[in-house]
Design a protein around this motif. Structure first.
Motif, PDB file in Angstrom:
ATOM      1  N   PHE A 157       0.834  -1.206   0.000  1.00 14.13           N
ATOM      2  CA  PHE A 157       0.000   0.000   0.000  1.00 14.13           C
ATOM      3  C   PHE A 157       0.868   1.256   0.000  1.00 14.13           C
ATOM      4  O   PHE A 157       0.547   2.245  -0.667  1.00 14.13           O
ATOM      5  CB  PHE A 157      -0.929  -0.006   1.217  1.00 14.13           C
ATOM      6  CG  PHE A 157      -1.936  -1.127   1.206  1.00 14.13           C
ATOM      7  CD1 PHE A 157      -2.886  -1.207   0.194  1.00 14.13           C
ATOM      8  CD2 PHE A 157      -1.926  -2.098   2.184  1.00 14.13           C
ATOM      9  CE1 PHE A 157      -3.814  -2.237   0.164  1.00 14.13           C
ATOM     10  CE2 PHE A 157      -2.844  -3.130   2.173  1.00 14.13           C
ATOM     11  CZ  PHE A 157      -3.792  -3.210   1.155  1.00 14.13           C
ATOM     12  N   LEU A 158       1.959   1.214   0.748  1.00 16.29           N
ATOM     13  CA  LEU A 158       2.874   2.356   0.778  1.00 16.29           C
ATOM     14  C   LEU A 158       3.462   2.630  -0.602  1.00 16.29           C
ATOM     15  O   LEU A 158       3.442   3.766  -1.095  1.00 16.29           O
ATOM     16  CB  LEU A 158       4.009   2.094   1.776  1.00 16.29           C
ATOM     17  CG  LEU A 158       3.740   2.364   3.248  1.00 16.29           C
ATOM     18  CD1 LEU A 158       4.919   1.900   4.097  1.00 16.29           C
ATOM     19  CD2 LEU A 158       3.490   3.843   3.502  1.00 16.29           C
ATOM     20  N   ASN A 159       3.966   1.581  -1.246  1.00 17.22           N
ATOM     21  CA  ASN A 159       4.609   1.758  -2.549  1.00 17.22           C
ATOM     22  C   ASN A 159       3.616   2.143  -3.634  1.00 17.22           C
ATOM     23  O   ASN A 159       3.932   2.939  -4.523  1.00 17.22           O
ATOM     24  CB  ASN A 159       5.357   0.485  -2.937  1.00 17.22           C
ATOM     25  CG  ASN A 159       6.594   0.259  -2.083  1.00 17.22           C
ATOM     26  OD1 ASN A 159       7.163   1.206  -1.552  1.00 17.22           O
ATOM     27  ND2 ASN A 159       7.007  -0.987  -1.924  1.00 17.22           N
ATOM     28  N   ASP A 160       2.405   1.587  -3.581  1.00 18.84           N
ATOM     29  CA  ASP A 160       1.397   1.954  -4.574  1.00 18.84           C
ATOM     30  C   ASP A 160       0.937   3.396  -4.375  1.00 18.84           C
ATOM     31  O   ASP A 160       0.679   4.111  -5.351  1.00 18.84           O
ATOM     32  CB  ASP A 160       0.206   1.007  -4.501  1.00 18.84           C
ATOM     33  CG  ASP A 160       0.450  -0.289  -5.260  1.00 18.84           C
ATOM     34  OD1 ASP A 160       1.506  -0.390  -5.916  1.00 18.84           O
ATOM     35  OD2 ASP A 160      -0.391  -1.189  -5.214  1.00 18.84           O
ATOM     36  N   SER A 161       0.828   3.830  -3.122  1.00 15.91           N
ATOM     37  CA  SER A 161       0.460   5.219  -2.854  1.00 15.91           C
ATOM     38  C   SER A 161       1.555   6.158  -3.348  1.00 15.91           C
ATOM     39  O   SER A 161       1.280   7.200  -3.949  1.00 15.91           O
ATOM     40  CB  SER A 161       0.234   5.427  -1.352  1.00 15.91           C
ATOM     41  OG  SER A 161      -0.828   4.629  -0.883  1.00 15.91           O
ATOM     42  N   GLU A 162       2.803   5.769  -3.120  1.00 18.23           N
ATOM     43  CA  GLU A 162       3.938   6.577  -3.602  1.00 18.23           C
ATOM     44  C   GLU A 162       3.940   6.634  -5.121  1.00 18.23           C
ATOM     45  O   GLU A 162       4.201   7.687  -5.723  1.00 18.23           O
ATOM     46  CB  GLU A 162       5.243   5.969  -3.083  1.00 18.23           C
ATOM     47  CG  GLU A 162       6.512   6.697  -3.537  1.00 18.23           C
ATOM     48  CD  GLU A 162       7.008   6.229  -4.894  1.00 18.23           C
ATOM     49  OE1 GLU A 162       7.509   7.097  -5.660  1.00 18.23           O
ATOM     50  OE2 GLU A 162       6.878   5.030  -5.186  1.00 18.23           O
ATOM     51  N   ARG A 163       3.631   5.511  -5.760  1.00 20.09           N
ATOM     52  CA  ARG A 163       3.621   5.471  -7.228  1.00 20.09           C
ATOM     53  C   ARG A 163       2.551   6.409  -7.786  1.00 20.09           C
ATOM     54  O   ARG A 163       2.788   7.120  -8.770  1.00 20.09           O
ATOM     55  CB  ARG A 163       3.366   4.028  -7.696  1.00 20.09           C
ATOM     56  CG  ARG A 163       3.302   3.865  -9.206  1.00 20.09           C
ATOM     57  CD  ARG A 163       3.444   2.397  -9.581  1.00 20.09           C
ATOM     58  NE  ARG A 163       2.415   1.566  -8.995  1.00 20.09           N
ATOM     59  CZ  ARG A 163       1.233   1.303  -9.591  1.00 20.09           C
ATOM     60  NH1 ARG A 163       0.983   1.814 -10.775  1.00 20.09           N
ATOM     61  NH2 ARG A 163       0.358   0.523  -9.012  1.00 20.09           N
ATOM     62  N   LEU A 164       1.383   6.442  -7.142  1.00 20.54           N
ATOM     63  CA  LEU A 164       0.310   7.326  -7.594  1.00 20.54           C
ATOM     64  C   LEU A 164       0.703   8.788  -7.412  1.00 20.54           C
ATOM     65  O   LEU A 164       0.545   9.604  -8.327  1.00 20.54           O
ATOM     66  CB  LEU A 164      -0.974   7.027  -6.827  1.00 20.54           C
ATOM     67  CG  LEU A 164      -2.160   7.957  -7.119  1.00 20.54           C
ATOM     68  CD1 LEU A 164      -2.543   7.868  -8.592  1.00 20.54           C
ATOM     69  CD2 LEU A 164      -3.348   7.608  -6.235  1.00 20.54           C
ATOM     70  N   LEU A 165       1.228   9.128  -6.235  1.00 21.02           N
ATOM     71  CA  LEU A 165       1.638  10.507  -5.978  1.00 21.02           C
ATOM     72  C   LEU A 165       2.732  10.938  -6.946  1.00 21.02           C
ATOM     73  O   LEU A 165       2.685  12.038  -7.505  1.00 21.02           O
ATOM     74  CB  LEU A 165       2.131  10.648  -4.538  1.00 21.02           C
ATOM     75  CG  LEU A 165       1.069  10.661  -3.431  1.00 21.02           C
ATOM     76  CD1 LEU A 165       1.737  10.695  -2.059  1.00 21.02           C
ATOM     77  CD2 LEU A 165       0.132  11.841  -3.589  1.00 21.02           C
ATOM     78  N   SER A 166       3.715  10.080  -7.153  1.00 19.46           N
ATOM     79  CA  SER A 166       4.826  10.426  -8.049  1.00 19.46           C
ATOM     80  C   SER A 166       4.351  10.570  -9.492  1.00 19.46           C
ATOM     81  O   SER A 166       4.855  11.422 -10.229  1.00 19.46           O
ATOM     82  CB  SER A 166       5.922   9.360  -7.968  1.00 19.46           C
ATOM     83  OG  SER A 166       6.507   9.343  -6.677  1.00 19.46           O
ATOM     84  N   SER A 167       3.377   9.761  -9.897  1.00 17.73           N
ATOM     85  CA  SER A 167       2.866   9.833 -11.261  1.00 17.73           C
ATOM     86  C   SER A 167       2.140  11.145 -11.518  1.00 17.73           C
ATOM     87  O   SER A 167       2.290  11.768 -12.572  1.00 17.73           O
ATOM     88  CB  SER A 167       1.922   8.653 -11.546  1.00 17.73           C
ATOM     89  OG  SER A 167       2.599   7.425 -11.458  1.00 17.73           O
TER      90      SER A 167
END
Length: 314
Positions: A157-167
């Motif tokens: 969940f942490l990495n997917d949230s980071e991926r969304l924010l970074s995108s």
């Protein structure tokens, strides 16, 4: 701890503050992860932006206003210089996506549905509120996803949230900034200025013309603001109240439909980042205006229908 022990503050506000703290820590995690990412072309600028944003969201209530202002200025510098970049993307492979779909199927929509259900339930509880309900719905959705697969651990969940924010990047700040801009416009008297200008155009007492101008104004101002909720306060003060409601129009009908007129503007503007920019980033679309191009015609049809609807039921 004085905030959380204050009996005058509702439980919903306290719960919402906890959610904000988690959101802020997530933004800080995004900054630190990108700083350590050797594939990120601008790790320092990316870290500064996300970490500063996270500090304000998580701890802004307890930071002096002047210090918050300084942090925000620091935050926007790398964004202005285009130094907020996306690093290594650890998205699931097509094989993983197909495997998860075969395992979970249409049940994947249940977690998303929980967010809306929680928002509605909490909206019916005055001491909690819909916004807090959305946050609780996200937490419940994560729990459901964890039951779906043992692979869905907190780090996922942490990495997917980071991926969304970074995108999405700095554009993720746009809805918040535009909502604040609406409040600033209202306080600055922009609505009164608009009323003065429109008063020279709309014939006094002509409710139908007032409705047309109000509806189109809501659509255009929402395109500028990117947010119908921000636009409706200014446009209601400037046009809705003096040229529509003052002449006997039903405030329930006009208020609700005027807001949906604003949504027609939402469909036509890149300023509505969460609707029209996020899908482009998530789907890696080549045409950055592709979403908007497919929404313009429905928006124009909808604005006409809503104007007729308001006039008929006023």
């Amino acid at each position: 701890m004085a905030f959380f022990t204050d009996p005058s503050i509702t439980i919903g506000t306290k719960m919402l503050e906890v959610i904000y703290i988690f959101m802020g820590l997530m933004a800080i995690y995004t900054g630190v992860k990108n700083l350590r990412d050797k594939e990120n072309p601008s790790p320092a600028g990316t870290c500064i932006f996300w970490s500063a944003l996270g500090i304000v969201i998580a701890f802004g209530r307890w930071i002096p206003a002047a210090a918050n202002g300084v942090i925000i200025i620091i935050m926007i510098i790398p964004a202005i210089l285009q130094k907020v970049k996306i690093g290594k993307v650890s998205a699931p492979t097509e094989k993983e996506v197909d495997g998860n779909y075969k395992k979970i199927g249409m049940k994947i929509f249940i977690p998303a549905l929980m967010i809306g259900i929680c928002a509605i339930i909490c909206a019916l509880i005055p001491s909690i509120g819909a916004l807090t309900g959305c946050g609780l719905g996200v937490i419940l959705s994560a729990v459901i996803l964890a039951f779906y697969s043992r692979d869905n651990k907190p780090k996922v969940f942490l990495n997917d949230s980071e991926r969304l924010l970074s995108s999405v990047g700095p554009l993720s700040m746009l809805p918040m900034l535009l909502a604040s801009l609406g409040a600033i416009f209202t306080a600055a008297g922009v609505g009164d200025v608009i009323a003065g200008i429109v008063g020279n155009v709309i014939p006094a007492g002509n409710v139908n013309v007032g409705i047309v101008v109000f509806a189109i104004g809501m659509m255009l101002f929402t395109m500028i603001m990117g947010n119908a909720f921000a636009a409706i306060t200014v446009m209601t003060v400037g046009i809705g109240a003096p040229f529509v409601l003052a002449y006997g129009a039903d405030p329930v009908v006009v208020g609700m439909v005027a807001l949906t007129c604003g949504y027609c503007g939402t469909l036509c503007t890149p300023m509505a980042a969460n609707f029209n920019i996020v899908p482009v980033a998530m789907l890696d679309m080549k045409d950055r205006m592709g979403v908007i191009k497919n929404q313009v015609l429905p928006a124009l049809i909808m604005i006409v229908v809503q104007i007729v609807y308001m006039i008929a039921l006023k």
